[in-house]
Design an enzyme around this catalytic site. Structure first.
Site, PDB file in Angstrom:
ATOM      1  N   SER A 195       0.835  -1.202   0.000  1.00 21.70           N
ATOM      2  CA  SER A 195       0.000   0.000   0.000  1.00 21.70           C
ATOM      3  C   SER A 195       0.863   1.242   0.000  1.00 21.70           C
ATOM      4  O   SER A 195       2.068   1.194   0.272  1.00 21.70           O
ATOM      5  CB  SER A 195      -0.927   0.006   1.214  1.00 21.70           C
ATOM      6  OG  SER A 195      -0.207   0.338   2.381  1.00 21.70           O
ATOM      7  N   SER A 200       0.526   3.627   2.090  1.00 21.17           N
ATOM      8  CA  SER A 200       0.708   4.120   3.451  1.00 21.17           C
ATOM      9  C   SER A 200       1.742   3.325   4.224  1.00 21.17           C
ATOM     10  O   SER A 200       2.304   3.798   5.197  1.00 21.17           O
ATOM     11  CB  SER A 200      -0.621   4.075   4.217  1.00 21.17           C
ATOM     12  OG  SER A 200      -1.116   2.755   4.267  1.00 21.17           O
ATOM     13  N   CYS A 201       1.995   2.085   3.812  1.00 23.32           N
ATOM     14  CA  CYS A 201       3.022   1.301   4.484  1.00 23.32           C
ATOM     15  C   CYS A 201       3.829   0.575   3.436  1.00 23.32           C
ATOM     16  O   CYS A 201       3.292   0.056   2.481  1.00 23.32           O
ATOM     17  CB  CYS A 201       2.419   0.316   5.476  1.00 23.32           C
ATOM     18  SG  CYS A 201       2.440  -1.398   4.964  1.00 23.32           S
ATOM     19  N   GLY A 202       5.129   0.571   3.581  1.00 23.39           N
ATOM     20  CA  GLY A 202       5.957  -0.015   2.550  1.00 23.39           C
ATOM     21  C   GLY A 202       6.317  -1.450   2.805  1.00 23.39           C
ATOM     22  O   GLY A 202       6.295  -2.275   1.912  1.00 23.39           O
ATOM     23  N   CYS A 232       5.975  -5.102   3.842  1.00 22.22           N
ATOM     24  CA  CYS A 232       4.903  -6.082   4.023  1.00 22.22           C
ATOM     25  C   CYS A 232       5.434  -7.471   3.690  1.00 22.22           C
ATOM     26  O   CYS A 232       6.060  -7.670   2.667  1.00 22.22           O
ATOM     27  CB  CYS A 232       3.718  -5.787   3.117  1.00 22.22           C
ATOM     28  SG  CYS A 232       3.034  -4.150   3.293  1.00 22.22           S
TER      29      CYS A 232
END
Length: 288
Positions: free
Chosen positions: A125, A127-129, A131
């Protein structure tokens, strides 16, 4: 009375795209309570599938523009390629319907990618890299700590001047109010490179990727400033480019602080003139 919950012909169904910005009609309620139709600029968020040859490495949600830099920076910061490696070319699959959202990286002859170093699942996403990594410990093994250097220091007044310089170079933010920025500055406060993206980690990948493609790594006499919070992944990406000082206008995470301390990086948070916090390796900040 107009029913604004129903579709109307005078509200554009399709947006007009321009670079990383899309413009469409909205309904705005003004301070006096009246309603009006007007156009509004929004930051585009679309997927980018990054491939090495025929293998898909990751799909990230990003703002279109500087896709080559994003792909290069991502591969470097994830430890898939090294700073000494070279990229032969970038291409788009000619037969794909969504070819603008796919980029294929062809590495130079003899360069082998460490594809096992990036275990990702699904889409990353904006918003967050980070994962789906197997372990954080494995990431730390990809990059050596920053080497101590007595001449790598920045005066606190120069540090305080950087947020205004970053905003000055954020043209898309001025139009949309909804995009992050990452800037690389020299230790005397000179802006070297600024990139914007809806994902702050993508913005960092873009600036790192540009310097990688220019064959100008490591960035040891520089500072990285990000417009959002300082996460562990931001510190990881800075380390991959050899950046010794990272500053953010918002808060760091505990893991970012621990990572910075272990990897000899200076981490500055809440950089909002006239104040800031130093979380690690204060020796690089001249405080008098």
């Amino acid at each position: 009375m107009t029913d604004f919950d129903q579709p109307h012909g005078n509200i554009a169904a399709k947006t007009v795209k321009e670079d990383g910005i899309a413009s469409g009609q909205i309904i705005r309620r003004k301070q006096d309570g009246t309603l009006e139709y007007q156009r509004d600029d929004l930051t585009i968020e679309e997927p980018l599938e990054i491939r090495i040859g025929r293998k898909t490495v990751a799909t990230t949600m990003r703002t279109p523009g500087h896709d080559e830099e994003l792909a290069a920076g991502f591969l470097l910061s994830e430890g898939i390629i090294r700073a000494s490696d070279t990229i032969d070319k970038f291409s788009r699959p000619s037969g794909a319907r969504n070819r603008d959202n796919i980029i294929t990286v062809t590495l130079a002859e003899g360069v082998k990618a460490k594809l096992n170093s990036a275990q990702r699942f699904g889409t990353i996403s904006s918003s967050c890299g980070i994962c789906g990594k197997e372990s954080i410990a494995a990431i730390r093994q990809n990059f050596a700590p920053i080497e101590p250097a007595k001449d790598v220091r920045i005066h606190f007044e120069t540090l305080l001047s950087l947020p205004a310089l970053l905003r000055h170079n954020q043209g898309d933010f001025a139009r949309t109010g909804g995009i992050h920025a990452a800037g690389i500055f020299t230790l005397d406060g000179g802006p070297r490179l600024v990139r914007e993206d809806i994902g702050r980690h993508n913005a960092v990948d873009k600036v790192i990727g540009r310097v990688f493609l220019d064959r100008d790594l490591p960035l040891s006499p520089c500072i990285l400033l990000v417009s959002g919070r300082a996460s562990f992944e931001i510190m990881q990406k800075a380390l991959s480019a050899g950046i010794p000082i990272v500053a953010s206008v918002s808060a760091p995470s505990t893991l970012a602080m621990e990572f910075a301390r272990q990897c000899n990086q200076t981490l500055v948070g809440f950089l909002r003139p006239p104040s800031f916090n130093i979380y690690s390796h204060t020796e690089r900040i001249i405080l008098d």
